[in-house]
Scaffold this motif. Structure first.
Motif, PDB file in Angstrom:
ATOM      1  N   PRO A   7       1.427  -7.512  -6.548  1.00  0.00           N
ATOM      2  CA  PRO A   7      -0.306  -7.493  -6.617  1.00  0.00           C
ATOM      3  C   PRO A   7      -1.279  -5.636  -6.130  1.00  0.00           C
ATOM      4  CG  PRO A   7      -0.420  -8.618  -4.918  1.00  0.00           C
ATOM      5  CD  PRO A   7       1.230  -8.567  -5.729  1.00  0.00           C
ATOM      6  N   GLY A   8      -2.315  -5.527  -6.522  1.00  0.00           N
ATOM      7  CA  GLY A   8      -3.078  -4.659  -5.582  1.00  0.00           C
ATOM      8  C   GLY A   8      -3.019  -3.006  -6.159  1.00  0.00           C
ATOM      9  N   GLY A   9      -2.570  -2.424  -7.584  1.00  0.00           N
ATOM     10  CA  GLY A   9      -2.986  -0.976  -7.554  1.00  0.00           C
ATOM     11  C   GLY A   9      -4.759  -1.540  -8.522  1.00  0.00           C
ATOM     12  N   GLY A  16     -10.908   8.247  -2.049  1.00  0.00           N
ATOM     13  CA  GLY A  16     -10.135   6.589  -1.266  1.00  0.00           C
ATOM     14  C   GLY A  16      -9.440   6.067  -1.023  1.00  0.00           C
ATOM     15  N   SER A  17      -9.115   4.641  -0.729  1.00  0.00           N
ATOM     16  CA  SER A  17      -8.290   4.141   0.016  1.00  0.00           C
ATOM     17  C   SER A  17      -8.189   3.042  -0.992  1.00  0.00           C
ATOM     18  CB  SER A  17      -8.263   3.164   1.098  1.00  0.00           C
ATOM     19  OG  SER A  17      -8.984   4.471   1.922  1.00  0.00           O
ATOM     20  N   LEU A  18      -6.975   2.511  -0.956  1.00  0.00           N
ATOM     21  CA  LEU A  18      -5.924   1.302  -1.754  1.00  0.00           C
ATOM     22  C   LEU A  18      -5.248   0.515  -1.071  1.00  0.00           C
ATOM     23  CD1 LEU A  18      -7.052   0.252  -4.648  1.00  0.00           C
ATOM     24  CD2 LEU A  18      -5.811   1.630  -5.304  1.00  0.00           C
ATOM     25  N   ARG A  19      -4.872  -0.315  -1.051  1.00  0.00           N
ATOM     26  CA  ARG A  19      -3.478  -0.924   0.211  1.00  0.00           C
ATOM     27  C   ARG A  19      -2.633  -1.816  -1.705  1.00  0.00           C
ATOM     28  NH1 ARG A  19      -3.856  -5.887   3.685  1.00  0.00           N
ATOM     29  NH2 ARG A  19      -1.691  -5.226   5.117  1.00  0.00           N
ATOM     30  N   LEU A  20      -1.019  -1.939  -1.703  1.00  0.00           N
ATOM     31  CA  LEU A  20      -0.645  -1.883  -2.363  1.00  0.00           C
ATOM     32  C   LEU A  20       0.339  -3.253  -1.330  1.00  0.00           C
ATOM     33  CD1 LEU A  20       1.225   0.946  -4.453  1.00  0.00           C
ATOM     34  CD2 LEU A  20      -1.237  -0.625  -4.574  1.00  0.00           C
ATOM     35  N   GLY A  65       0.939  11.774   6.181  1.00  0.00           N
ATOM     36  CA  GLY A  65      -0.450  11.798   6.916  1.00  0.00           C
ATOM     37  C   GLY A  65      -2.045  10.474   6.091  1.00  0.00           C
ATOM     38  N   ARG A  66      -0.932  10.532   4.583  1.00  0.00           N
ATOM     39  CA  ARG A  66      -2.484   9.701   3.937  1.00  0.00           C
ATOM     40  C   ARG A  66      -1.884   8.675   3.766  1.00  0.00           C
ATOM     41  NH1 ARG A  66      -2.887  11.447  -1.005  1.00  0.00           N
ATOM     42  NH2 ARG A  66      -0.732  12.297  -1.238  1.00  0.00           N
ATOM     43  N   PHE A  67      -0.365   8.569   3.290  1.00  0.00           N
ATOM     44  CA  PHE A  67      -0.037   7.223   3.479  1.00  0.00           C
ATOM     45  C   PHE A  67       0.685   6.159   4.397  1.00  0.00           C
ATOM     46  CE2 PHE A  67       0.143   7.783  -1.494  1.00  0.00           C
ATOM     47  CZ  PHE A  67      -0.733   7.992  -1.707  1.00  0.00           C
ATOM     48  N   THR A  68       0.643   4.761   4.260  1.00  0.00           N
ATOM     49  CA  THR A  68       1.004   4.263   5.700  1.00  0.00           C
ATOM     50  C   THR A  68       2.617   3.378   5.345  1.00  0.00           C
ATOM     51  OG1 THR A  68      -0.878   4.675   7.078  1.00  0.00           O
ATOM     52  CG2 THR A  68       0.812   3.161   8.077  1.00  0.00           C
ATOM     53  N   ILE A  69       3.520   3.181   5.271  1.00  0.00           N
ATOM     54  CA  ILE A  69       4.419   1.545   4.946  1.00  0.00           C
ATOM     55  C   ILE A  69       4.150   1.455   6.397  1.00  0.00           C
ATOM     56  CG2 ILE A  69       5.932   2.843   5.667  1.00  0.00           C
ATOM     57  CD1 ILE A  69       7.464   1.197   2.764  1.00  0.00           C
ATOM     58  N   TYR A  79       3.912  -3.457   2.521  1.00  0.00           N
ATOM     59  CA  TYR A  79       2.358  -2.485   1.996  1.00  0.00           C
ATOM     60  C   TYR A  79       2.784  -1.453   2.745  1.00  0.00           C
ATOM     61  CZ  TYR A  79       1.359  -7.501   3.816  1.00  0.00           C
ATOM     62  OH  TYR A  79       0.607  -8.561   4.762  1.00  0.00           O
ATOM     63  N   LEU A  80       1.100  -1.087   1.358  1.00  0.00           N
ATOM     64  CA  LEU A  80       1.401   0.637   1.496  1.00  0.00           C
ATOM     65  C   LEU A  80      -0.331   0.773   1.113  1.00  0.00           C
ATOM     66  CD1 LEU A  80       3.083   3.105   1.380  1.00  0.00           C
ATOM     67  CD2 LEU A  80       2.714   3.342  -1.146  1.00  0.00           C
ATOM     68  N   GLN A  81      -0.741   1.862   2.835  1.00  0.00           N
ATOM     69  CA  GLN A  81      -1.453   1.501   2.455  1.00  0.00           C
ATOM     70  C   GLN A  81      -2.638   3.602   1.548  1.00  0.00           C
ATOM     71  OE1 GLN A  81      -4.585  -0.095   3.615  1.00  0.00           O
ATOM     72  NE2 GLN A  81      -6.358   2.019   3.464  1.00  0.00           N
ATOM     73  N   MET A  82      -2.614   3.227   0.795  1.00  0.00           N
ATOM     74  CA  MET A  82      -3.060   4.711   0.574  1.00  0.00           C
ATOM     75  C   MET A  82      -4.068   5.072   1.203  1.00  0.00           C
ATOM     76  SD  MET A  82      -1.028   4.209  -3.272  1.00  0.00           S
ATOM     77  CE  MET A  82      -1.927   3.423  -3.661  1.00  0.00           C
ATOM     78  N   ASN A  83      -4.145   6.513   1.755  1.00  0.00           N
ATOM     79  CA  ASN A  83      -6.061   6.658   2.298  1.00  0.00           C
ATOM     80  C   ASN A  83      -6.318   8.094   1.752  1.00  0.00           C
ATOM     81  OD1 ASN A  83      -6.528   4.542   3.507  1.00  0.00           O
ATOM     82  ND2 ASN A  83      -5.821   5.655   5.420  1.00  0.00           N
ATOM     83  N   SER A  84      -7.373   8.951   1.062  1.00  0.00           N
ATOM     84  CA  SER A  84      -7.305   9.936   0.924  1.00  0.00           C
ATOM     85  C   SER A  84      -7.303  10.299  -0.260  1.00  0.00           C
ATOM     86  CB  SER A  84      -7.495  11.058   1.958  1.00  0.00           C
ATOM     87  OG  SER A  84      -7.404  10.967   2.884  1.00  0.00           O
TER      88      SER A  84
END
Length: 123
Positions: A7-9, A16-20, A65-69, A79-84
């Motif tokens: 879920p999470g798309g 912006g940011s989104l977390r998968l 530098g933008r995404f964090t798993i 999780y995949l935190q997606m920024n910028s």
């Protein structure tokens, strides 16, 4: 039988940011978990991967530098935190599990796949 659920798309503006999230089963929660993405007309490409033991990570240059798993072993979640976010990040994002122990970056090395979740970044 779906064994990885993502879920999470959604739709987000550029910058912006989104977390998968990826919910795995006991069978599919493996030592190596990864995220891939596929844009229309393009091949599926590696985004990020994480070893559950030790937490070693690997990222594609395009997201470094933008995404964090990250992962929560107790909950069997990845999780995949997606920024910028950028318009070129628009794609269907897939969670995947590898029964091996190496942080592979090619989709053929992964054994289990989720159904994918759409991420759209508007300019």
């Amino acid at each position: 039988q779906v064994q990885l659920v993502e879920p999470g798309g959604g739709l987000v503006q550029a910058g912006g940011s989104l977390r998968l999230s990826c919910a795995a089963s006991t069978r599919t929660f493996r030592d190596v978990m990864g995220w891939f993405r596929q844009a229309p007309g393009k091949e599926r490409e590696f985004v990020a991967a994480i070893r559950l033991s030790g937490g070693t990570t690997s990222y594609a240059d395009s997201v470094k530098g933008r995404f964090t798993i990250s992962r929560d072993n107790a909950k069997k979640m990845v999780y995949l935190q997606m920024n910028s976010l950028k318009p070129e990040d628009t794609a269907v994002y897939y969670c995947a599990a590898d029964v091996g122990v190496i942080l592979h970056t090619t989709p053929d090395r992964y054994d289990y796949w989720g159904q994918g979740t759409q991420v759209t970044v508007s300019s």
